[in-house]
Design an enzyme around this catalytic site. Structure first.
Site, PDB file in Angstrom:
ATOM      1  N   GLN A  50      17.410   9.876  -1.709  1.00  0.00           N
ATOM      2  CA  GLN A  50      16.139  10.242  -1.076  1.00  0.00           C
ATOM      3  C   GLN A  50      16.372  11.178   0.107  1.00  0.00           C
ATOM      4  OE1 GLN A  50      14.556   5.758  -1.641  1.00  0.00           O
ATOM      5  NE2 GLN A  50      13.255   6.939  -0.293  1.00  0.00           N
ATOM      6  N   ARG A 110       9.435   0.733   0.460  1.00  0.00           N
ATOM      7  CA  ARG A 110       8.302   1.647   0.607  1.00  0.00           C
ATOM      8  C   ARG A 110       8.387   2.225   2.023  1.00  0.00           C
ATOM      9  NH1 ARG A 110       4.735   2.918  -4.051  1.00  0.00           N
ATOM     10  NH2 ARG A 110       3.309   4.429  -3.174  1.00  0.00           N
ATOM     11  N   CYS A 111       9.637   2.221   2.451  1.00  0.00           N
ATOM     12  CA  CYS A 111      10.103   2.928   3.652  1.00  0.00           C
ATOM     13  C   CYS A 111       9.242   2.769   4.876  1.00  0.00           C
ATOM     14  CB  CYS A 111      10.253   4.392   3.335  1.00  0.00           C
ATOM     15  SG  CYS A 111      11.347   4.664   1.973  1.00  0.00           S
ATOM     16  N   GLU A 130       3.056   4.961   1.870  1.00  0.00           N
ATOM     17  CA  GLU A 130       3.294   3.545   2.171  1.00  0.00           C
ATOM     18  C   GLU A 130       2.018   2.727   2.313  1.00  0.00           C
ATOM     19  OE1 GLU A 130       6.761   4.729   5.314  1.00  0.00           O
ATOM     20  OE2 GLU A 130       4.932   3.778   5.988  1.00  0.00           O
TER      21      GLU A 130
HETATM   22  N1  MCN Z   1      -0.442  13.549  -0.208  1.00  0.00           N
HETATM   23  C1  MCN Z   1      -1.620  14.253  -0.278  1.00  0.00           C
HETATM   24  N2  MCN Z   1      -2.465  14.243   0.792  1.00  0.00           N
HETATM   25  C2  MCN Z   1      -2.182  13.525   1.906  1.00  0.00           C
HETATM   26  C3  MCN Z   1      -0.994  12.766   1.964  1.00  0.00           C
HETATM   27  C4  MCN Z   1      -0.127  12.815   0.892  1.00  0.00           C
HETATM   28  O1  MCN Z   1      -1.908  14.864  -1.304  1.00  0.00           O
HETATM   29  N3  MCN Z   1      -3.003  13.528   2.947  1.00  0.00           N
HETATM   30  C5  MCN Z   1       0.527  13.613  -1.297  1.00  0.00           C
HETATM   31  C6  MCN Z   1       1.831  14.266  -0.819  1.00  0.00           C
HETATM   32  O2  MCN Z   1       1.803  15.618  -0.722  1.00  0.00           O
HETATM   33  C7  MCN Z   1       2.843  13.697  -1.778  1.00  0.00           C
HETATM   34  C8  MCN Z   1       2.328  12.269  -1.961  1.00  0.00           C
HETATM   35  O3  MCN Z   1       0.926  12.316  -1.682  1.00  0.00           O
HETATM   36  O4  MCN Z   1       2.841  14.413  -2.982  1.00  0.00           O
HETATM   37  C9  MCN Z   1       3.012  11.266  -0.997  1.00  0.00           C
HETATM   38  O5  MCN Z   1       3.083  11.873   0.248  1.00  0.00           O
HETATM   39  P1  MCN Z   1       3.550  11.174   1.610  1.00  0.00           P
HETATM   40  O6  MCN Z   1       2.582  10.148   1.993  1.00  0.00           O
HETATM   41  O7  MCN Z   1       3.853  12.262   2.562  1.00  0.00           O
HETATM   42  O8  MCN Z   1       4.878  10.385   1.237  1.00  0.00           O
HETATM   43  P2  MCN Z   1       6.290  10.982   0.818  1.00  0.00           P
HETATM   44  O9  MCN Z   1       6.124  12.087  -0.119  1.00  0.00           O
HETATM   45  O10 MCN Z   1       7.153  11.130   2.001  1.00  0.00           O
HETATM   46  O11 MCN Z   1       6.789   9.764  -0.066  1.00  0.00           O
HETATM   47  C10 MCN Z   1       7.279   8.615   0.564  1.00  0.00           C
HETATM   48  C11 MCN Z   1       6.486   7.377   0.232  1.00  0.00           C
HETATM   49  C12 MCN Z   1       7.394   6.283   0.410  1.00  0.00           C
HETATM   50  S1  MCN Z   1       7.837   5.960   1.998  1.00  0.00           S
HETATM   51  C13 MCN Z   1       7.981   5.644  -0.655  1.00  0.00           C
HETATM   52  S2  MCN Z   1       9.200   4.524  -0.402  1.00  0.00           S
HETATM   53  C14 MCN Z   1       7.546   5.939  -1.961  1.00  0.00           C
HETATM   54  C15 MCN Z   1       6.286   6.607  -2.037  1.00  0.00           C
HETATM   55  O12 MCN Z   1       5.962   7.423  -1.090  1.00  0.00           O
HETATM   56  N4  MCN Z   1       8.369   5.899  -3.001  1.00  0.00           N
HETATM   57  C16 MCN Z   1       7.879   6.309  -4.214  1.00  0.00           C
HETATM   58  N5  MCN Z   1       5.754   6.793  -3.240  1.00  0.00           N
HETATM   59  C17 MCN Z   1       6.528   6.739  -4.348  1.00  0.00           C
HETATM   60  N6  MCN Z   1       6.035   7.115  -5.533  1.00  0.00           N
HETATM   61  C18 MCN Z   1       6.854   7.126  -6.611  1.00  0.00           C
HETATM   62  N7  MCN Z   1       6.340   7.505  -7.791  1.00  0.00           N
HETATM   63  N8  MCN Z   1       8.160   6.776  -6.531  1.00  0.00           N
HETATM   64  C19 MCN Z   1       8.695   6.370  -5.365  1.00  0.00           C
HETATM   65  O13 MCN Z   1       9.981   6.070  -5.286  1.00  0.00           O
END
Ligand code: MCN
Length: 782
Positions: free
Chosen positions: A220, A367-368, A737
């Site tokens: 990751q 889920r970090c 998360e």
């Molecule tokens: N997004 C969006 N609009 C927002 C916020 C987010 O469209 N206002 C979209 C983002 O652009 C991204 C997705 O949603 O495509 C998730 O974005 P974000 O909340 O920024 O999280 P991360 O991409 O940093 O993902 C981390 C988070 C965590 S902490 C874990 S653990 C996790 C998770 O997301 N592990 C996952 N979701 C997961 N989903 C899958 N399928 N697999 C994992 O391992």
């Protein structure tokens, strides 16, 4: 419904996921799909004991087994100064055990052979003579004065890893002394595991001619892994290329560096051949990245009408044998001090004691959420205890205590500055959408008939984004993130980011941000992550940080390109730069809408016809260090019915109203919410990793550790409010998360609400049917 990737101005639209065609057609490329010429396979020998002295290790028979090339023990690593590796916390972890083992399934030796089968067979021939030692599995007993000291390598002669405090103790005590109402509740968050479909694995490929190590790894955080590997192995960082191919789910499990990774690298360095190591499901479940395991006691001091005054929390955190918590350096208990949640507490005091036990290293941010899940669960659970004590409806109690929208930016008593939120609006929408008043009437009627129906609310606040760098670092590495955008002469774009998705849809959502900023469609933009030789340095994907950090970097990087594009547009339109306007699709001369150029025209000119004195080309890199974290929030409501005969809980409805600021892709956000709710459901009703008194792990695979399917979960209902983050370039907050953070309390609150007529105030997760059945029988319900 998904919209087509050719649409312009794609921000905020449900653009179909770019990555899906390759996954659906079986064209994903995961670690185990990669086969390199001359590749060897590694199998780890693991301890059957939770605590034992190693009297001897005999590898001679294994070395003679067919196909075996190498057997590595801890002594071998010690001779190379590699016996210990740093963990994500302020601790070290044995790579292969020397002297003694500290948990069942601990890595003791590594066997490398021509085939996977040969490596597995030969691992059985490594004979380890163990002398069992007294085992400590209970963190409370680990703190008793006569408990055996587990970590003899540490100067501190106790099993206490750290004591951590936040908030003002004196001021909190003062409010408690004079409070009309005080409630207290012990709450345990069980030990759980992130359970990605693909376990961890790697291929280390050391090229003896070039001296370069290519390390394919389920990661990751590829850049951080490269730095750690360089520090551990002594290999120069530019001679290490980390490639994280498609990752089959992370959920926090793929943030740490594991002993198997180090062994595979050592083996490849020694043998000059590629070495593959892929965990079995049992290895993944028993030895990588446990999470939670918090034993918490919360007290709330309040007025008689339920208005909160102060919060006091004491926690024992079971970290297992090594403190591998993926918590930022300055926060040994992660972001747990966000425990005051969505409520306007005047004061709070939080204490956490981290403890060693004979269990696999824990504390990984599943889920970090860096302990926000534990915090949100605790406060949302205890707010319900308070509601019941003062006789106020739990929705009303929350409304009375919310931080009001005009209080933002809000300084919490434990030191956080919440950026924005509108908690009342989000709860109001949730109550209306679920039909709260009707449900309460239905519940009253059912209660009169002796039926058990419950409604549970959770109005949580999240804190996501790990950055800014002045607050956050992991092992000293500052937390920001990056994007690099290159516009080709035909106006097609390749963008590389420092984060690394594992299913979150970055190839689509970051393309949307960039396309929006440049007047293109997502079809024009390819997003690549996960290769340290090509992507700019970044800290990885966890803590829902990708949108708050790399998303910001992508927007600002694109704007940097747009600034240059504007200059080129002025040149092409033969007007001054100040007379060029961009409407989201094209650049035109002010007042002359017919004279326009698109990004495609500009891109071509960038390589063929730039104004005099301008550097040709159209690309940029941006390192974005956010000024603050982002604070998404939500209002979740669960409705449950309990079967009096079996104790089974049926979740009849579940509504999640989330607020993650500006939404980039509603469909992807909804997918994230569905996934996280499913995890929250599993935690609430199905999952725990228990140990017997000898330290044997009793949930070693998915037969004992249950992972739900769509057949188990209710139909998720979702909605949203939008309170943009004031400091994020496009107003977005993370969301990944939130559903995992917010949902456990809603489930448990609903079950306790159903059982409330029996006088039940709390029930610890997981809520197995037998637990409920026992409560019902104890209360004479048949
Ligand atoms: N997004 C969006 N609009 C927002 C916020 C987010 O469209 N206002 C979209 C983002 O652009 C991204 C997705 O949603 O495509 C998730 O974005 P974000 O909340 O920024 O999280 P991360 O991409 O940093 O993902 C981390 C988070 C965590 S902490 C874990 S653990 C996790 C998770 O997301 N592990 C996952 N979701 C997961 N989903 C899958 N399928 N697999 C994992 O391992």
């Amino acid at each position: 419904m998904a919209v087509r990737q050719t649409e312009l101005r794609p921000l905020g639209k449900s653009v179909g996921r770019k990555e899906d065609p390759r996954f659906i057609r079986g064209k994903g490329r995961y670690i185990d799909d990669i086969v390199l010429p001359g590749m060897l396979y590694m199998c780890l020998v693991r301890s059957p004991y939770a605590h034992a002295r190693i009297k001897s290790i005999d590898t001679s028979e294994a070395m003679q087994a067919p196909g075996v090339k190498l057997v590595i023990t801890g002594e071998d690593l010690a001779a190379m100064n590699l016996a210990w590796m740093p963990t994500m916390a302020n601790d070290q972890q044995m790579v292969l055990a020397t002297g003694k083992v500290l948990y069942q399934y601990q890595e003791v030796a590594a066997v490398i052979a021509e085939t996977r089968e040969q490596a597995v067979d030969a691992a059985q021939l490594v004979y380890v003579d163990y002398e069992p030692l007294p085992v400590v599995v209970d963190p409370f007993k680990a703190l008793e004065p006569d408990a055996p000291i587990l970590r003899e390598d540490r100067e501190q002669k106790s099993n206490l890893i750290f004591h951590w405090e936040a908030g003002d103790k004196e001021a909190t005590e003062e409010l408690f002394r004079n409070a009309p109402v005080v409630v207290k509740q012990d709450v345990r968050f069980p030990r759980v595991h992130p359970s990605p479909l693909e376990p961890c694995g790697c291929i280390a490929d050391y090229n003896t001619a070039t001296g370069k190590l290519t390390w394919y790894v389920t990661s990751q955080a590829p850049h951080a892994h490269r730095t750690v590997l360089s520090l551990v192995s002594g290999l120069p960082e530019h001679q290490i290329r980390v490639i994280s191919p498609d990752v089959g789910g992370g959920f926090g499990n793929k943030v740490p560096v594991y002993p198997g990774y180090v062994c595979a690298v050592v083996a490849s360095l020694k043998l000059g051949r590629p070495v593959k190591w892929i965990e079995t499901r049992t290895e993944n479940t028993t030895s990588t990245g446990f999470a939670r395991d918090y034993h918490m006691t919360a007290e709330i001091a309040a007025e008689e009408d339920g208005r909160v005054l102060a919060l006091r929390v004491k926690t024992i955190a079971d970290h297992g044998a090594f403190d591998a918590a993926a918590d930022p350096s300055k926060f040994p208990a992660g972001l747990f001090s966000i425990v005051t949640g969505s409520y306007d507490f005047k004061e709070a005091f939080v204490e956490v004691d981290g403890v060693y036990t004979n269990k696999a290293p824990g504390g990984v941010a599943y889920r970090c959420s860096f302990r926000v899940t534990e915090a949100a669960y605790l406060i949302e659970r205890v707010m319900d205890v308070l509601a019941r004590r003062v006789g106020v409806d739990p929705a009303e109690l929350r409304k009375r205590n919310f931080i009001r929208k005009e209080q933002f930016p809000y300084k919490s008593p434990t030191g956080w500055t919440y950026d924005s939120g509108d908690y009342e609006k989000t709860l109001a929408l949730a109550l209306e959408k679920i039909g709260y008043e009707e449900l309460r009437k239905e519940q009253a009627e059912k209660r009169a008939r002796g039926e058990l129906m419950g409604i549970g609310i959770s109005t949580f606040t999240e804190v996501v984004g790990a950055g800014p760098s002045h607050t956050f670092d992991i092992m000293g590495i500052k937390m920001f993130d990056s994007a690099q955008i290159r516009v080709h002469p035909t106006g097609k774009v390749i963008a590389r980011l420092g984060v690394r998705h594992q299913g979150q849809g970055h190839e689509t959502t970051f393309a949307q941000i960039i396309a929006q900023e440049l007047g293109l469609s997502t079809d024009d933009v390819i997003v690549e992550e996960g290769d340290t030789d090509t992507a700019p340095y970044g800290l990885g994907t966890y803590a829902s940080r990708s949108t708050p950090t790399a998303g910001g970097a992508a927007a600002l990087c694109a704007r940097r390109i747009r600034e240059k594009a504007k200059k080129i547009a002025a040149h092409l339109l033969e007007v001054g730069e100040e007379d060029v306007v961009f409407d989201g699709v094209a650049f035109s001369a002010k007042g002359l809408a017919s004279r326009t150029v698109t990004m495609k025209d500009i891109a071509f000119a960038a390589y063929t016809n730039v104004p005099e004195g301008m550097e040709p080309g159209l690309e940029a890199t941006y390192y974005y260090d956010p000024p603050n974290l982002t604070f998404p929030h939500g209002a979740y409501i669960a409705v449950v019915d309990i079967d009096k005969g079996t104790g089974a809980v049926k979740v009849r409805r579940f509504l999640a109203v989330d607020d993650c600021g500006t939404v980039i892709n509603p469909m992807i956000v909804e997918g994230q919410v569905h996934g996280g709710l499913t995890e929250g459901f599993a935690i609430a009703f199905m999952q725990d990793i228990p140990f017997d008194e000898d330290g044997n792990c009793l949930a070693t695979n998915w037969m004992d550790y249950l992972v739900p399917t769509a057949l188990d979960t209710p139909k998720w209902e979702t909605d949203r409010t939008v309170t943009p983050s004031p400091h994020h370039p496009i107003g977005a907050k993370g969301v990944g998360e939130s559903p995992n953070v917010g949902s456990p309390a809603a489930f448990v609150n609903a079950v306790v609400d159903a059982l409330a007529p029996l006088g039940v105030e709390h029930i610890d997760m997981p809520i197995y049917p037998w637990k409920v059945w026992k409560i019902l029988r104890e209360h004479g319900v048949t």
